[in-house]
Design a protein around this motif. Structure first.
Motif, mmCIF file in Angstrom:
data_model
loop_
_atom_site.group_PDB
_atom_site.id
_atom_site.type_symbol
_atom_site.label_atom_id
_atom_site.label_comp_id
_atom_site.label_asym_id
_atom_site.label_seq_id
_atom_site.Cartn_x
_atom_site.Cartn_y
_atom_site.Cartn_z
ATOM 1 N N ILE A 1 0.867 -1.170 0.000
ATOM 2 C CA ILE A 1 0.000 0.000 0.000
ATOM 3 C C ILE A 1 0.905 1.221 0.000
ATOM 4 O O ILE A 1 1.784 1.344 0.862
ATOM 5 C CB ILE A 1 -0.932 0.034 1.223
ATOM 6 C CG1 ILE A 1 -1.824 -1.212 1.272
ATOM 7 C CG2 ILE A 1 -1.784 1.299 1.218
ATOM 8 C CD1 ILE A 1 -2.678 -1.307 2.524
ATOM 9 N N VAL A 2 0.711 2.109 -0.951
ATOM 10 C CA VAL A 2 1.455 3.358 -1.000
ATOM 11 C C VAL A 2 0.560 4.462 -0.453
ATOM 12 O O VAL A 2 -0.586 4.617 -0.896
ATOM 13 C CB VAL A 2 1.899 3.688 -2.439
ATOM 14 C CG1 VAL A 2 2.491 5.096 -2.522
ATOM 15 C CG2 VAL A 2 2.918 2.664 -2.927
ATOM 16 N N THR A 3 1.068 5.204 0.506
ATOM 17 C CA THR A 3 0.263 6.244 1.154
ATOM 18 C C THR A 3 0.919 7.617 0.993
ATOM 19 O O THR A 3 2.132 7.735 0.839
ATOM 20 C CB THR A 3 0.077 5.955 2.651
ATOM 21 O OG1 THR A 3 1.367 5.908 3.287
ATOM 22 C CG2 THR A 3 -0.619 4.627 2.866
ATOM 23 N N ASP B 1 5.319 4.758 2.664
ATOM 24 C CA ASP B 1 4.694 6.023 3.039
ATOM 25 C C ASP B 1 5.462 7.183 2.413
ATOM 26 O O ASP B 1 6.558 7.539 2.836
ATOM 27 C CB ASP B 1 4.689 6.144 4.568
ATOM 28 C CG ASP B 1 3.865 7.324 5.058
ATOM 29 O OD1 ASP B 1 3.312 8.069 4.215
ATOM 30 O OD2 ASP B 1 3.770 7.515 6.292
ATOM 31 N N ASN B 2 4.850 7.794 1.382
ATOM 32 C CA ASN B 2 5.477 8.914 0.679
ATOM 33 C C ASN B 2 5.235 10.255 1.350
ATOM 34 O O ASN B 2 5.584 11.297 0.795
ATOM 35 C CB ASN B 2 4.944 8.973 -0.760
ATOM 36 C CG ASN B 2 5.519 7.893 -1.654
ATOM 37 O OD1 ASN B 2 6.407 7.153 -1.262
ATOM 38 N ND2 ASN B 2 5.008 7.795 -2.870
ATOM 39 N N SER B 3 4.628 10.238 2.527
ATOM 40 C CA SER B 3 4.297 11.477 3.236
ATOM 41 C C SER B 3 5.549 12.170 3.769
ATOM 42 O O SER B 3 6.551 11.509 4.069
ATOM 43 C CB SER B 3 3.366 11.172 4.410
ATOM 44 O OG SER B 3 2.252 10.402 4.014
ATOM 45 N N PRO B 4 5.505 13.493 3.924
ATOM 46 C CA PRO B 4 6.651 14.208 4.502
ATOM 47 C C PRO B 4 6.987 13.743 5.924
ATOM 48 O O PRO B 4 8.152 13.689 6.310
ATOM 49 C CB PRO B 4 6.190 15.667 4.497
ATOM 50 C CG PRO B 4 5.143 15.738 3.435
ATOM 51 C CD PRO B 4 4.441 14.416 3.471
ATOM 52 N N LYS B 5 5.954 13.381 6.699
ATOM 53 C CA LYS B 5 6.158 12.922 8.070
ATOM 54 C C LYS B 5 5.729 11.460 8.193
ATOM 55 O O LYS B 5 4.871 10.995 7.461
ATOM 56 C CB LYS B 5 5.357 13.784 9.044
ATOM 57 C CG LYS B 5 5.773 15.245 9.056
ATOM 58 C CD LYS B 5 4.950 16.050 10.060
ATOM 59 C CE LYS B 5 5.367 17.511 10.071
ATOM 60 N NZ LYS B 5 4.562 18.304 11.054
ATOM 61 N N VAL C 1 8.087 1.544 5.324
ATOM 62 C CA VAL C 1 9.183 2.268 4.677
ATOM 63 C C VAL C 1 8.767 3.722 4.510
ATOM 64 O O VAL C 1 7.807 4.021 3.795
ATOM 65 C CB VAL C 1 9.522 1.665 3.293
ATOM 66 C CG1 VAL C 1 10.636 2.478 2.624
ATOM 67 C CG2 VAL C 1 9.935 0.203 3.421
ATOM 68 N N HIS C 2 9.469 4.620 5.210
ATOM 69 C CA HIS C 2 9.184 6.048 5.047
ATOM 70 C C HIS C 2 9.959 6.547 3.831
ATOM 71 O O HIS C 2 11.176 6.383 3.734
ATOM 72 C CB HIS C 2 9.588 6.818 6.301
ATOM 73 C CG HIS C 2 9.147 8.247 6.280
ATOM 74 N ND1 HIS C 2 9.910 9.280 6.776
ATOM 75 C CD2 HIS C 2 8.008 8.815 5.794
ATOM 76 C CE1 HIS C 2 9.257 10.416 6.613
ATOM 77 N NE2 HIS C 2 8.109 10.170 6.019
ATOM 78 N N PHE D 1 3.577 6.904 -7.507
ATOM 79 C CA PHE D 1 2.857 5.686 -7.156
ATOM 80 C C PHE D 1 3.612 4.430 -7.575
ATOM 81 O O PHE D 1 3.896 3.556 -6.766
ATOM 82 C CB PHE D 1 1.472 5.724 -7.826
ATOM 83 C CG PHE D 1 0.631 4.509 -7.588
ATOM 84 C CD1 PHE D 1 -0.205 4.432 -6.486
ATOM 85 C CD2 PHE D 1 0.641 3.443 -8.488
ATOM 86 C CE1 PHE D 1 -0.998 3.318 -6.266
ATOM 87 C CE2 PHE D 1 -0.154 2.324 -8.282
ATOM 88 C CZ PHE D 1 -0.968 2.267 -7.161
ATOM 89 N N GLY D 2 3.948 4.336 -8.856
ATOM 90 C CA GLY D 2 4.610 3.143 -9.362
ATOM 91 C C GLY D 2 5.980 2.945 -8.760
ATOM 92 O O GLY D 2 6.351 1.827 -8.376
#
Length: 271
Positions: A8-10, A38-42, A58-59, A66-67
């Motif tokens: 899951i990519v968030t 997790d592609n979020s800044p935090k 994985v941060h 996405f890909g």
């Protein structure tokens, strides 16, 4: 025992929203490993899942798309010896075990490289996500239909709307919102093309797998997709959509795409 993985990519998702898809995974008795990229800044999401031994977090604040983010999970899954891998959007949820039937079907059909269940709107209506390979005209006409009156019968053909919703069939385009990948197929054709930041990366991977394996719509099980159509509401996302469409047709051909004609003809011949 068959090794199953999920990714899951968030991006800036709330813990409450993530819990909905996260808890859905526990509807199955099949063992799995979940990779949360997790592609979020935090890394706020980490606190809610850090104690779950089945989850690898994985941060990834560089947010490569996405890909590219799912590719991180695919590489980890392959290295761990996983045989099958689910790509799951964070806006997906379900109430019963959909994972086991999909795995069982793919295990008994070695010629299947990708499997997508029936995808439903939150009101229970069907989302028409299996598709033919699109022409540029189809893509832009479909996107513009909400802005000007360009809606036509082509959409029924493109989205295979006349085909029974209960029929299992082979089609070149399956949505990346919830798909099961045979990792042997991924090893053969490659992972997501990370030149697509968002949009069309699933079209590209699906058609590459379809060339070598069956890519099946599998409506024996269903999941819910809280689709918001961001590219129809946000100028930024619409711009990304157009840029990805251009990359897709630059790669596969605008007017001249021999695979498009032959694959679509073969798909329609099933019906």
């Amino acid at each position: 025992m068959t090794k199953i993985s999920i990714s899951i990519v968030t991006y800036n998702i709330s813990v409450d929203d993530f819990e909905k898809v996260y808890r859905s995974l526990y509807k199955t008795s099949t063992r799995w490993t979940l990779y949360v990229i997790d592609n979020s800044p935090k890394n706020d999401l980490y606190e809610s899942i850090k104690d779950d031994k089945r989850v690898v977090y994985v941060h990834n604040p560089s947010n490569p798309g996405f890909g590219a983010a799912h590719n991180i999970a695919l590489e980890l899954a392959t290295a761990s010896g996983a045989e099958y891998h689910f790509i799951v959007n964070p806006d997906i949820y379900f109430y019963e075990d959909v994972i086991t039937p999909m795995i069982e079907y793919m295990e008994s059909h070695s010629d299947v490289g990708m499997l997508m269940p029936q995808i439903l709107n939150t009101d229970g209506s069907v989302q028409y996500l299996p598709k033919l390979l699109p022409s540029p005209f189809w893509i832009f006409r479909r996107k513009l239909r909400t802005k000007i009156n360009l809606y036509g019968g082509f959409l029924s053909k493109y989205e295979l709307r006349s085909v029974s919703n209960s029929k299992i069939y082979n089609t070149p385009i399956l949505s990346g919102c919830f798909t099961l990948l045979n990792l042997e197929a991924v090893k053969k054709v490659g992972t997501y093309d990370d030149r697509f930041f968002m949009y069309f990366e699933d079209f590209d991977l699906s058609r590459r797998i379809h060339k070598e394996y069956k890519t099946l719509y599998f409506p024996k099980v269903s999941v819910y997709h809280n689709y918001e159509g961001g590219a129809n509401k946000s100028l930024k996302l619409f711009t990304i959509f157009i840029a990805s469409a251009v990359k897709y047709f630059n790669k596969w051909g605008w007017l001249f795409d021999k695979q498009r004609k032959s694959m679509n003809k073969k798909t329609l011949a099933q019906f």
